[in-house]
Design an enzyme around this catalytic site. Structure first.
Site, PDB file in Angstrom:
ATOM      1  N   LYS A 128     -71.947 -37.311  15.450  1.00 35.77           N
ATOM      2  CA  LYS A 128     -70.834 -36.604  14.809  1.00 35.77           C
ATOM      3  C   LYS A 128     -70.946 -36.695  13.286  1.00 35.77           C
ATOM      4  CE  LYS A 128     -69.750 -34.581  17.334  1.00 35.77           C
ATOM      5  NZ  LYS A 128     -70.396 -34.823  18.591  1.00 35.77           N
ATOM      6  N   GLU A 146     -73.072 -41.181  20.021  1.00 34.82           N
ATOM      7  CA  GLU A 146     -72.200 -40.030  19.794  1.00 34.82           C
ATOM      8  C   GLU A 146     -71.522 -40.115  18.425  1.00 34.82           C
ATOM      9  OE1 GLU A 146     -69.978 -36.493  20.380  1.00 34.82           O
ATOM     10  OE2 GLU A 146     -71.913 -37.262  21.080  1.00 34.82           O
ATOM     11  N   CYS A 194     -75.587 -17.148  17.896  1.00 34.58           N
ATOM     12  CA  CYS A 194     -75.310 -15.775  17.509  1.00 34.58           C
ATOM     13  C   CYS A 194     -74.068 -15.265  18.225  1.00 34.58           C
ATOM     14  CB  CYS A 194     -76.478 -14.840  17.787  1.00 34.58           C
ATOM     15  SG  CYS A 194     -78.072 -15.415  17.226  1.00 34.58           S
ATOM     16  N   ARG A 215     -69.822 -20.126  16.621  1.00 35.18           N
ATOM     17  CA  ARG A 215     -71.114 -20.229  17.306  1.00 35.18           C
ATOM     18  C   ARG A 215     -72.245 -20.559  16.344  1.00 35.18           C
ATOM     19  NH1 ARG A 215     -70.799 -17.835  22.468  1.00 35.18           N
ATOM     20  NH2 ARG A 215     -73.025 -17.408  22.503  1.00 35.18           N
ATOM     21  N   TRP A 232     -78.139 -16.183  14.018  1.00 33.04           N
ATOM     22  CA  TRP A 232     -78.672 -17.502  13.698  1.00 33.04           C
ATOM     23  C   TRP A 232     -80.188 -17.356  13.717  1.00 33.04           C
ATOM     24  CZ3 TRP A 232     -81.688 -21.370  15.961  1.00 33.04           C
ATOM     25  CH2 TRP A 232     -81.538 -22.663  15.441  1.00 33.04           C
ATOM     26  N   LYS A 262     -72.884 -23.392  18.093  1.00 29.20           N
ATOM     27  CA  LYS A 262     -72.071 -23.990  19.155  1.00 29.20           C
ATOM     28  C   LYS A 262     -72.732 -23.860  20.516  1.00 29.20           C
ATOM     29  CE  LYS A 262     -68.332 -25.940  20.718  1.00 29.20           C
ATOM     30  NZ  LYS A 262     -68.073 -27.345  20.386  1.00 29.20           N
ATOM     31  N   HIS A 293     -84.834 -55.694  16.468  1.00 34.19           N
ATOM     32  CA  HIS A 293     -86.182 -55.204  16.717  1.00 34.19           C
ATOM     33  C   HIS A 293     -86.528 -54.033  15.800  1.00 34.19           C
ATOM     34  CE1 HIS A 293     -86.583 -57.822  20.227  1.00 34.19           C
ATOM     35  NE2 HIS A 293     -85.335 -57.486  20.512  1.00 34.19           N
ATOM     36  N   GLU A 351     -73.912 -34.525  11.995  1.00 32.61           N
ATOM     37  CA  GLU A 351     -73.689 -33.093  12.202  1.00 32.61           C
ATOM     38  C   GLU A 351     -72.837 -32.476  11.105  1.00 32.61           C
ATOM     39  OE1 GLU A 351     -73.564 -31.848  16.862  1.00 32.61           O
ATOM     40  OE2 GLU A 351     -71.984 -33.202  16.201  1.00 32.61           O
ATOM     41  N   ASN A 394     -79.162 -11.241  21.167  1.00 37.93           N
ATOM     42  CA  ASN A 394     -79.199 -12.701  21.190  1.00 37.93           C
ATOM     43  C   ASN A 394     -80.347 -13.130  22.096  1.00 37.93           C
ATOM     44  OD1 ASN A 394     -76.902 -12.735  19.648  1.00 37.93           O
ATOM     45  ND2 ASN A 394     -75.543 -13.428  21.282  1.00 37.93           N
ATOM     46  N   GLY A 395     -81.032 -14.192  21.717  1.00 35.85           N
ATOM     47  CA  GLY A 395     -82.131 -14.684  22.540  1.00 35.85           C
ATOM     48  C   GLY A 395     -83.457 -14.572  21.812  1.00 35.85           C
TER      49      GLY A 395
END
Length: 612
Positions: free
Chosen positions: A489, A485, A2, A27, A74, A607, A508, A492, A100-101
């Site tokens: 990417k 990573e 947010c 964000r 968000w 973000k 395996h 995402e 926010n929160g």
């Protein structure tokens, strides 16, 4: 998560707030809104979607005001829609809040308020908070400032809030706990925001609000108190961030700009710290705690997402160079499993934003058990920087793209320096190797530049694989975290399912997925595991998998074995992740662009994750 923007002063508030919200779009959010106070009273306008959708909603409205606030949400409590968007009115519509929160005890508070006659328009915990404040003010006949303090003493959870009142057109009240809030101080005007990016155009003087503090701006003056009404002296500091750093600079997307900024961000993360010709390495932020790091019985690294992957790279490097056992923990799991932490343990917390809620919670738990806490983050004055005993900033510069790129390589750079410093102090590294690694670190930005020169070749490969619905990434040793990573990417920003594995683990289970439609990315650089990785590649090709190999420059063995080779310069094994990750970032970027994705603002992501 947010974004908060607020203003009171002599300028028109609405355009300033809207511009600030656009600066905070990185964000992540799903709705936006503003509150303005003028001759028509306290007016709230909000809309599901992007800030541009809100701007359309505002067409034809009376927006003249010199006090206002805005929010990008968000969704947590309640689906993304117009009603659940912020700001939220109190029951009598004379107060409005942005938040926010998460208020964890909102359900209990809401039940009590309903019994007292309150009605709720949204499903959010934020509306509960503003109606709770309203009820306290009404019941006790206290000031709004006092009602805010009393309410927050009964609230469980995290918050950064800003409140406006129709009864006072000069007043903004803000408070924080566990979610960032910065106050900009101008000439006869004040700004508030989740970070400094909406503020730097107007002032460089800022105050970072601390947890459990309440800020009141009234009649052109700023007052900061604690929740128990003890007045504090705000610490005003200068923001070093420049406006140009948060513009695209001619690139199509922030993510591409930030990928190409890595030669500079890696160099900046070493600037003033490394002088290879003199065998010199100094980390000023660790100076007083370097003995604790070198003599620690164990290092525990905590982080989330990309920062967790950087921690996995650091595990290999610390154990190899400093011979200290390392455990890498998801910060989100660490606090819930009653971890065993001793006083001689060192905990390293990694976070790009310095505000990650799970990582902050892990820090507090480790501190309560007596451990020494080091922070590695990118934002000066952030919560993690202030909560830790010592640490080092990454100096990556602002990272606007939600999918982290330059933050990862900057984190790995700083963690490598920390490992080298510990090894040197402990005596577990020879002077020859120490100087060699410092020299290779100094040469690294030029080698990253060389990888970036091959972007067009990677773009061509990406075009071939835009059809894919799944990817597998494989690496061994230090390149296993790089595989993780690279997969992160891709998933995402392109929304393609991708998984990273240690190459030897393919047999395996994951090998069952291999067929002619499965792209497999191997990090197959010329290191101690090279021959084993070549054997793994042959296993995939025997099952008709399509292989992209990240290989060391001049490699010939793989040319006729795999479908595509992306060459990267030779570096010492310890430093290879700083090079091998670059083509994976570019591959993910180009695949996502070719699939028409919103690369800088991928769906559902934020973000700075400031909620658990």
């Amino acid at each position: 998560m947010c974004g908060i923007v607020a203003y009171v002063g002599h300028r028109e508030a609405c355009p300033l707030v809207l511009k600030g919200l656009k600066r905070l779009e990185y964000r992540g959010y799903d709705s936006a809104g503003v509150a303005l106070l003028n001759g028509e009273g306290l007016k709230v306008y909000k809309k599901k979607g992007k800030v541009v959708d809100l701007e359309k909603e505002l067409n034809g409205k009376e927006l003249t005001a010199t006090i206002g606030m805005g929010h990008t949400r968000w969704a947590t409590h309640g689906e993304p829609n117009d009603v659940n968007a912020h700001p939220h009115y109190a029951f009598n519509r004379k107060l409005a809040i942005i938040h926010n929160g998460i208020i964890e005890n909102y359900a209990t508070l809401k039940e009590n308020l309903i019994r007292k006659g309150h009605e709720f328009r949204s499903q959010t915990d934020s509306e509960v908070l503003i109606q709770f404040i309203e009820e306290i003010q009404k019941h006790t006949c206290c000031s709004l400032e006092e009602a805010v303090r009393q309410a927050l003493q009964e609230v469980v959870g995290a918050y950064a809030i800003v409140i406006m009142s129709e009864d006072d057109p000069t007043q903004l009240i803000a408070a924080r706990k566990g979610s960032p809030l910065v106050i900009g101080i101008g000439e006869g005007e004040f700004f508030m925001a989740s970070d400094a990016t909406p503020i730097i155009e107007y002032t460089k003087d800022v105050v970072y609000l601390n947890d459990y503090e309440v800020a009141v701006i009234k009649n052109g003056e700023l007052k900061v108190t604690t929740l128990d009404n003890t007045q504090t002296t705000p610490y005003i500091q200068k923001v070093e961030l420049e406006l140009e750093a948060i513009e695209k600079g001619g690139f199509d997307h922030f993510m591409l700009k930030e990928i190409f900024e890595q030669p500079r961000s890696i160099a900046d993360s070493m600037r003033g710290r490394v002088k290879a010709d003199a065998g010199h390495l100094v980390l000023g932020g660790l100076r007083d705690y370097l003995d604790q790091l070198a003599s620690s019985q164990r290092i525990v690294i905590v982080g989330c997402g990309t920062s967790w992957h950087a921690g996995l790279v650091a595990e290999y490097i610390f154990e190899e160079l400093a011979r200290i056992p390392v455990e890498v923990e998801y910060a989100s799991e660490f606090r819930y499993r009653n971890p065993i932490i001793a006083e001689r343990d060192v905990v390293i917390a990694i976070s790009q934003s310095g505000e990650t809620a799970d990582t902050l919670a892990a820090i507090e738990l480790a501190k309560s058990k007596g451990a020494t806490i080091f922070g590695v983050c990118n934002v000066v004055g952030s919560s993690i920087a202030r909560a830790t005993h010592a640490g080092a900033y990454t100096h990556a510069g602002p990272e606007i793209g939600v999918a982290s790129t330059k933050a990862f390589t900057a984190q790995v750079t700083v963690l490598t320096l920390m490992a080298l410093a510990a090894a040197k102090r402990k005596g577990t590294i020879s002077d020859t190797l120490f100087r060699q690694l410092l020299a290779e670190l100094e040469a690294l930005p030029a080698k990253v530049e060389k990888v970036l020169e091959g972007a067009e070749r990677i773009k061509e490969i990406a075009y071939i694989f835009t059809y894919a619905r799944n990817f597998i990434y494989l690496g061994r040793g230090l390149n296993f975290p790089v595989a993780l990573e690279g997969a992160l990417k891709l998933k995402e920003i392109s929304y393609i399912h991708a998984e990273g594995y240690p190459a030897a683990e393919m047999k395996h289970g994951p090998i069952a997925l291999i067929d002619e439609d499965m792209p497999v990315v191997f990090i197959a650089t010329k290191d101690s595991s090279y021959e084993k990785v070549v054997s793994n590649i042959q296993e995939v090709k025997a099952r008709k998998g399509r292989v992209i190999a990240i290989a060391t420059e001049g490699e010939t063995q793989l040319q006729n074995m795999v479908d595509f080779v992306i060459e990267i310069p030779k570096v010492h094994d310890i430093l290879m992740p700083l090079i091998s990750v670059i083509p994976l970032q570019l591959l993910a970027y180009y695949v996502a662009v070719m699939r028409g994705r919103n690369v800088d603002q991928p769906r559902n992501l934020a973000k700075s994750v400031t909620v658990e």
